[in-house]
Design an enzyme around this catalytic site. Structure first.
Site, short mmCIF file in Angstrom:
data_model
loop_
_atom_site.label_atom_id
_atom_site.label_comp_id
_atom_site.label_asym_id
_atom_site.label_seq_id
_atom_site.Cartn_x
_atom_site.Cartn_y
_atom_site.Cartn_z
CD GLU A 187 32.67 37.86 42.99
OE1 GLU A 187 32.88 38.36 44.26
OE2 GLU A 187 32.69 37.20 43.28
CD GLU A 257 37.18 34.63 41.87
OE1 GLU A 257 35.81 34.45 43.15
OE2 GLU A 257 37.21 35.63 41.63
C1 GAL Z 1 34.96 36.43 45.05
C2 GAL Z 1 35.88 37.50 44.43
C3 GAL Z 1 36.56 36.37 45.16
C4 GAL Z 1 37.14 35.94 46.70
C5 GAL Z 1 36.04 34.69 46.62
C6 GAL Z 1 36.10 34.82 47.64
O1 GAL Z 1 33.48 36.51 45.07
O2 GAL Z 1 35.63 37.67 43.66
O3 GAL Z 1 38.40 37.54 45.34
O4 GAL Z 1 36.29 36.63 47.41
O5 GAL Z 1 35.00 35.24 46.39
O6 GAL Z 1 36.94 33.16 48.16
#
Ligand code: GAL
Length: 731
Positions: A187, A257
């Site tokens: 990110e 994610e």
């Molecule tokens: C995302 C990040 C992850 C984790 C998640 C929240 O933005 O890439 O590593 O932090 O948020 O759990």
């Protein structure tokens, strides 16, 4: 219908296993991609993936977790690689125990699954310092995540080491192994602006560096719209159906994610994401042509030791994931997603063979159809209305759709799954007692009076905590003394002290007595202490114990965030009224006496004199260590230690750190929960008014049958007599 679906399902599983086996035998293993999907050994695939971070569970749990992921219908396991766990000091590597990455990847392979290896090495992940080792900050001239030579050198060295390790073990798919995808950075897109042209140069360098490692499998960058070829830009979020990759003619649409829940911080409520909404989000993504979904997290696990970042992130990283922190199946989340995966797999051939045709049936009703001669037909019928059910007509049949839901028709006729219709029951947590309660505790108190005399460092002014501790401990003592003439006291005025700190928690001692504590929280990291100062004529000792609760894990230049007491430190009501003592001489002492003597470990526990006295007098005494021995509870259920009677500190069992505990109560709003409507983490919270985290995971594999050593360090004061170990089950 059910029987024929099951046969198709079994057939699909067998063919994917066969493909893996053939690939190993012919050594013709390739992973490529086109606009539709990743292509593994010549086959376009719709892949379902789940994050399981190996250090957030024990190696003894891994096989079971991976098998449960496979049984839940996943094809891929995703993990970050945790640099600070692997290289605790420069050039000293650790790939043992919970950090045995090769063992973890090989278990994924053994289960017949694929792997997405997110090397980062910046990972965010609510992990201490975003995964970077703290020593990295002190490399001369370094600046993290920008066009900076010392940083790029260190990042390249670590990334190369991991890739070489995987290559040596033949773990990339191109070598017959399970790794089909790797990630560089994490990110970075959101932070690029803060770094300007140097940020863009760094990102381009990182991409080139990664590709140059020749893994034979594609690289992704998540949330990086301008990721250069051949890197695939991927989506992270609660929903990703809006997303298109960096080249929609050549790149597949991947979701790295899909947030299955959310993390929690001490003092906040526990997030909950209803599975109907999660399934709806995944179906929305697939119907638009998305071909890879990774649940972040599928098993969240535990932030053992001091691995939690943030700051303020809880030791539990349960995440409301389909497999709970303890490795148990969370229902109905697990089963409902399993049913979704089955419906998607039944539609896989149709989805990979055609582009979706979109038909709007009204303001809220939509149809997506994948139809081709070679792939057959699959349809997704959607109702976006958050309150009303609806009936839609599709190919001369009527279909009822609950609010905020999608029905999947793998043959364009029969509904295999609807995202809002949940079959299995909700699992309710049931904590069962064990014989481990009423332990025979002994105590050892930190001696506040000797802290300053033992200090090895005295300087004028207040120092940044991290620059002194280098994170060897959560604790840093700031000590100074103030001489006060009797004439400087004012009649009827009680002197007070204010201390401004950048966090994260602060315990203030005046003349050896706890004057009070102050705590930061997620939103406001600054800590201000104001309290009465029990000063006397003559020399007075002011001692501030500053406590870190995990280091910053994200944001532009997060390595520069401050921790500790920065001042001003001001006495009020003595002398001229307001007396700033920030700039005078302060002595520094890193860590606690108990830490330096290693008394939490079986090796060091006897190096201090423990007191056997009754606990009655010990209740609510600050800075106290407790130790006891216990026999392992019978049974197989996962175990937790119930810390409800304690305040804040750390726990160890047989020298292994369970993590930080803190029973601060959750503030926030916990008002009901409707699955329908756009999700955000504050929507369906629980535990308001109760300790955010009361139970702490004790892995069974850390116990011996008898005489297990438990050590607790309590900062504020608690009642250790009520500590017990309980078994977790679901009813
Ligand atoms: C995302 C990040 C992850 C984790 C998640 C929240 O933005 O890439 O590593 O932090 O948020 O759990």
């Amino acid at each position: 219908m059910a029987a024929s679906s099951a046969t198709k399902w079994a057939y699909l599983l067998c063919t994917s296993l066969l493909i893996m086996i053939i690939c190993i035998e012919l050594t013709e293993c390739t992973v490529t991609y086109d606009k539709k999907s990743l292509i593994i050994n010549g086959h376009r695939r719709i892949l379902l993936s789940g994050s399981i971070h190996y250090p957030r569970s024990t190696p003894e749990m891994w096989e079971d977790l991976i098998q449960k992921a496979k049984d839940g219908g996943l094809d891929v396991i995703d993990t970050y690689v945790f640099w600070n766990g692997h290289e605790p000091s420069p050039g000293n590597y650790n790939f043992e125990g919970r950090y045995d990455l090769v063992r973890f990847v090989k278990l994924v392979q053994k289960a017949g699954m694929y792997m997405h290896l997110r090397i980062g090495p910046f990972v965010c992940a609510e992990w201490n310092f975003g995964g970077f080792p703290v020593w990295l900050k002190y490399v001369p001239g370094i600046s993290f995540r920008t066009d900076n030579e010392p940083f790029k050198m260190a990042m390249q060295k670590f990334t190369t080491k991991i890739v070489q390790m995987m290559k040596y073990e033949k773990l990339f798919e191109s070598q017959g192994g399970p790794i089909i995808l790797s990630q560089i950075e994490n990110e970075y897109g959101a932070d690029t602006q803060a770094y300007g042209a140097a940020g863009h140069a760094y990102m381009t360098w990182a991409a080139k560096m990664a590709v140059g490692l020749n893994t034979g499998v594609p690289w992704v960058m998540c949330k990086q719209d301008d990721a250069p070829d051949p890197i695939i830009n991927t989506c992270n979020g609660f929903y990703c159906d809006y997303f298109t990759p960096n080249n929609k003619e050549t790149k597949p649409t991947l979701w790295t994610e899909a947030w299955s829940g959310w993390f929690s911080d001490f003092g906040g409520p526990l997030p909950h994401r209803p599975v109907q909404d999660l399934a709806f989000a995944v179906a929305r993504f697939i119907q638009k042509g998305g071909s890879f979904t990774n649940y972040y997290m599928y098993h969240g696990g535990t932030n053992f030791g001091r691995t939690a970042g943030g700051p303020f992130i809880t030791t539990s990283y349960d995440y409301d994931a389909p497999i709970d922190e303890y490795g148990l199946l969370r229902q109905p989340k697990y089963d409902h997603l399993k049913a979704l995966h089955r419906a998607i797999k039944l539609s896989e051939r149709a989805i990979v063979s055609a582009d979706p045709a979109f038909i709007s049936l009204g303001t809220y009703e939509q149809v997506h159809v994948f139809s081709s001669k070679t792939g057959g037909c699959a349809a997704f019928l959607a109702n976006y209305h958050i309150n009303s059910s609806t009936t839609v007509r599709f190919r001369n049949k009527r279909y009822d759709l609950p609010p905020w839901s999608i029905s999947i028709l793998p043959d364009c006729k029969n509904v295999a799954f609807n995202t809002a219709q949940v079959g299995s029951k909700t699992s309710l947590v049931n904590w069962l007692p064990t014989n481990v309660n009423r332990l025979a505790w002994q105590t050892f108190s930190e001696d506040v009076s000797t802290v300053d005399s033992e200090s090895k460092m005295t300087v004028s002014g207040l120092l940044d905590q991290l620059s002194v501790t280098r994170d060897a401990s959560d604790y840093l003592w700031y000590s100074t003394s103030v001489a006060i003439n009797p004439s400087e006291f004012h009649r009827n005025v009680v002197p007070t002290l204010t201390v401004e700190s950048e966090g994260h928690a602060l315990h203030v001692f005046v003349n050896g007595e706890l004057a009070g504590s102050a705590f930061g929280k997620e939103e406001t990291r600054k800590v201000t202490f104001t309290g009465n100062a029990n000063l006397r004529a003559g020399m007075n000792k002011i001692q501030l114990l500053s406590v870190a609760v995990g280091l910053q894990n994200n944001g532009p230049r997060f390595e520069q965030w401050k921790t500790g007491v920065f001042g001003p430190v001001v006495l009020h009501g003595v002398g001229r009224g307001s007396w700033e003592i920030s700039h005078q001489k302060w002595s520094y002492q890193v860590g606690l006496k108990g830490e330096s003597k290693n008394i939490a470990s079986p090796m060091g526990v006897s190096s201090v004199d423990w007191t056997e006295s009754s606990l009655l007098g010990q209740v609510h005494r600050p800075l106290t260590w407790y130790k006891a021995y216990f026999n392992a509870p019978q049974g197989v259920e996962p175990l937790a230690i119930d810390m409800k009677s304690m305040g804040k500190g750390q726990v160890w069992i047989n020298g292994q750190s369970i993590g930080r505990y803190w029973t601060v109560h959750a503030k926030g709003s916990c008002t009901g929960c409707n699955y329908a409507g756009t999700f955000q983490p504050t929507k369906c919270q629980t535990r308001c008014g109760k300790p955010t985290q009361r139970w702490y995971h004790v892995p069974r594999s850390w116990l011996k049958p008898t005489r297990n050593l438990i050590v607790v360090f309590e900062e504020i004061g608690g009642d250790a007599s009520a500590i017990s170990i309980v078994r977790r089950s679901f009813k």
